[in-house]
Design a protein around this motif. Structure first.
Motif, PDB file in Angstrom:
ATOM      1  N   LEU A  90      19.441   6.348  14.819  1.00  0.00           N
ATOM      2  CA  LEU A  90      20.419   5.990  13.796  1.00  0.00           C
ATOM      3  C   LEU A  90      19.830   5.130  12.677  1.00  0.00           C
ATOM      4  CD1 LEU A  90      23.590   5.209  15.951  1.00  0.00           C
ATOM      5  CD2 LEU A  90      23.294   7.098  14.338  1.00  0.00           C
ATOM      6  N   VAL A  91      18.723   4.439  12.950  1.00  0.00           N
ATOM      7  CA  VAL A  91      18.150   3.542  11.945  1.00  0.00           C
ATOM      8  C   VAL A  91      17.754   4.287  10.668  1.00  0.00           C
ATOM      9  CG1 VAL A  91      16.229   2.002  11.409  1.00  0.00           C
ATOM     10  CG2 VAL A  91      17.443   1.765  13.569  1.00  0.00           C
ATOM     11  N   PRO A  92      16.940   5.362  10.731  1.00  0.00           N
ATOM     12  CA  PRO A  92      16.608   6.069   9.483  1.00  0.00           C
ATOM     13  C   PRO A  92      17.834   6.703   8.822  1.00  0.00           C
ATOM     14  CG  PRO A  92      15.786   7.276  11.393  1.00  0.00           C
ATOM     15  CD  PRO A  92      16.212   5.930  11.881  1.00  0.00           C
ATOM     16  N   LEU A  93      18.801   7.146   9.620  1.00  0.00           N
ATOM     17  CA  LEU A  93      20.023   7.692   9.032  1.00  0.00           C
ATOM     18  C   LEU A  93      20.784   6.607   8.282  1.00  0.00           C
ATOM     19  CD1 LEU A  93      21.310   9.940  11.975  1.00  0.00           C
ATOM     20  CD2 LEU A  93      19.957  10.602   9.970  1.00  0.00           C
ATOM     21  N   PHE A 128      20.760   3.832   0.821  1.00  0.00           N
ATOM     22  CA  PHE A 128      20.121   4.018  -0.484  1.00  0.00           C
ATOM     23  C   PHE A 128      20.590   5.275  -1.218  1.00  0.00           C
ATOM     24  CE2 PHE A 128      17.167   1.035   1.457  1.00  0.00           C
ATOM     25  CZ  PHE A 128      16.910   0.171   0.391  1.00  0.00           C
ATOM     26  N   ALA A 129      21.511   6.017  -0.635  1.00  0.00           N
ATOM     27  CA  ALA A 129      22.011   7.238  -1.280  1.00  0.00           C
ATOM     28  C   ALA A 129      22.732   6.891  -2.590  1.00  0.00           C
ATOM     29  CB  ALA A 129      22.958   7.973  -0.333  1.00  0.00           C
ATOM     30  N   ALA A 142      18.402  -3.332   7.668  1.00  0.00           N
ATOM     31  CA  ALA A 142      19.621  -3.690   6.933  1.00  0.00           C
ATOM     32  C   ALA A 142      19.368  -4.858   5.991  1.00  0.00           C
ATOM     33  CB  ALA A 142      20.731  -4.038   7.925  1.00  0.00           C
ATOM     34  N   LEU A 143      18.695  -5.891   6.485  1.00  0.00           N
ATOM     35  CA  LEU A 143      18.419  -7.061   5.651  1.00  0.00           C
ATOM     36  C   LEU A 143      17.500  -6.713   4.485  1.00  0.00           C
ATOM     37  CD1 LEU A 143      17.859  -9.709   8.472  1.00  0.00           C
ATOM     38  CD2 LEU A 143      19.836  -9.547   6.955  1.00  0.00           C
ATOM     39  N   ALA A 161      29.404   2.161   8.585  1.00  0.00           N
ATOM     40  CA  ALA A 161      29.878   2.804   9.813  1.00  0.00           C
ATOM     41  C   ALA A 161      28.704   3.128  10.742  1.00  0.00           C
ATOM     42  CB  ALA A 161      30.655   4.076   9.472  1.00  0.00           C
ATOM     43  N   VAL A 162      27.606   3.642  10.179  1.00  0.00           N
ATOM     44  CA  VAL A 162      26.424   3.955  10.997  1.00  0.00           C
ATOM     45  C   VAL A 162      25.843   2.680  11.590  1.00  0.00           C
ATOM     46  CG1 VAL A 162      24.087   4.899  10.964  1.00  0.00           C
ATOM     47  CG2 VAL A 162      25.909   6.031   9.676  1.00  0.00           C
TER      48      VAL A 162
END
Length: 223
Positions: free
Chosen positions: A50-53, A59-60, A115-116, A74-75
């Motif tokens: 889930l981390v790369p997703l 960044f999308a 995330a940070l 949510a992810v």
């Protein structure tokens, strides 16, 4: 053969409170072996996936698209939940493995760290906060490797509280909020920084006592 459960100590137990307790009555394994492919490890692997997703969603569309920020939050929340349950399941059913000991802290640090760093790159979080938290985690990991042969530091509630506050603060900052909600997210992050520093200092103190106690014990045994 020694019981695998009694020998296995997950690195994050020291900071997160996942003590290696014996399985509940009725859940002991007759052969003393823990299968590598178990529900706790599957959840840990899922968190790593889930981390790369999460990073892609964050960044999308330039990183500030409302819809993608909600998806990213949510992810992140889903990954944080798996972190909670894999530890509980491993403790309850005696599913601690060497793979889990290695993969679980990697998954935790990858999720929080990405995330940070992502929020700082996007200008939504001061870099000094990211450097303090990430630096603390890396420093404690290195210190853990130094003292692990001399013993295990008992888990404290501070580490679990630190992780919980960090996760909530990150989730609020990921959401496209403004006004009082955005301010609340930042204040919660400041609290997370304070807990990060305090628990880090406490760990250093305990590690130092363990190190010197081990040194004295070895000196006495040689005398």
């Amino acid at each position: 053969m020694p019981n695998v459960r009694s020998m296995s100590v997950r690195p994050e137990e020291i900071d997160r409170g996942w003590e290696a307790a014996p399985p509940r009555p009725g859940h002991e394994r007759a052969d003393g072996q823990v299968p590598l492919l178990n529900i706790a490890n599957v959840l840990t692997i899922a968190r790593i996936v889930l981390v790369p997703l999460f990073v892609l969603a964050l960044f999308a569309e330039g990183g500030h698209d409302t819809r993608w920020r909600v998806i990213a939050a949510a992810v992140f929340g889903l990954a944080a939940i798996t972190d909670r349950f894999d530890g509980q399941l491993a403790r309850k059913y005696g599913l601690v493995t060497d793979f889990g000991k290695l993969a679980d802290p990697i998954a935790d640090k990858a999720l929080i760290g990405s995330a940070l760093i992502g929020l700082s790159v996007l200008g939504d979080l001061p870099w000094w906060i990211t450097l303090v938290i990430v630096g603390r985690e890396l420093g404690i990991t290195l210190l853990r490797l130094v003292v692990v042969r001399r013993g295990v530091i008992p888990a404290g509630r501070g580490g679990k509280l630190k992780t919980l506050v960090q996760s909530f603060a990150i989730a609020l900052l990921l959401l496209p909020l403004s006004g009082a909600f955005e301010t609340a997210g930042m204040w919660l992050m400041y609290a997370a920084v304070a807990l990060t520093v305090l628990t880090g200092l406490d760990y250093v103190g305990q590690a130092a006592r363990l190190w010197f106690a081990g040194g004295r014990a070895r000196g006495e045994s040689r005398g």
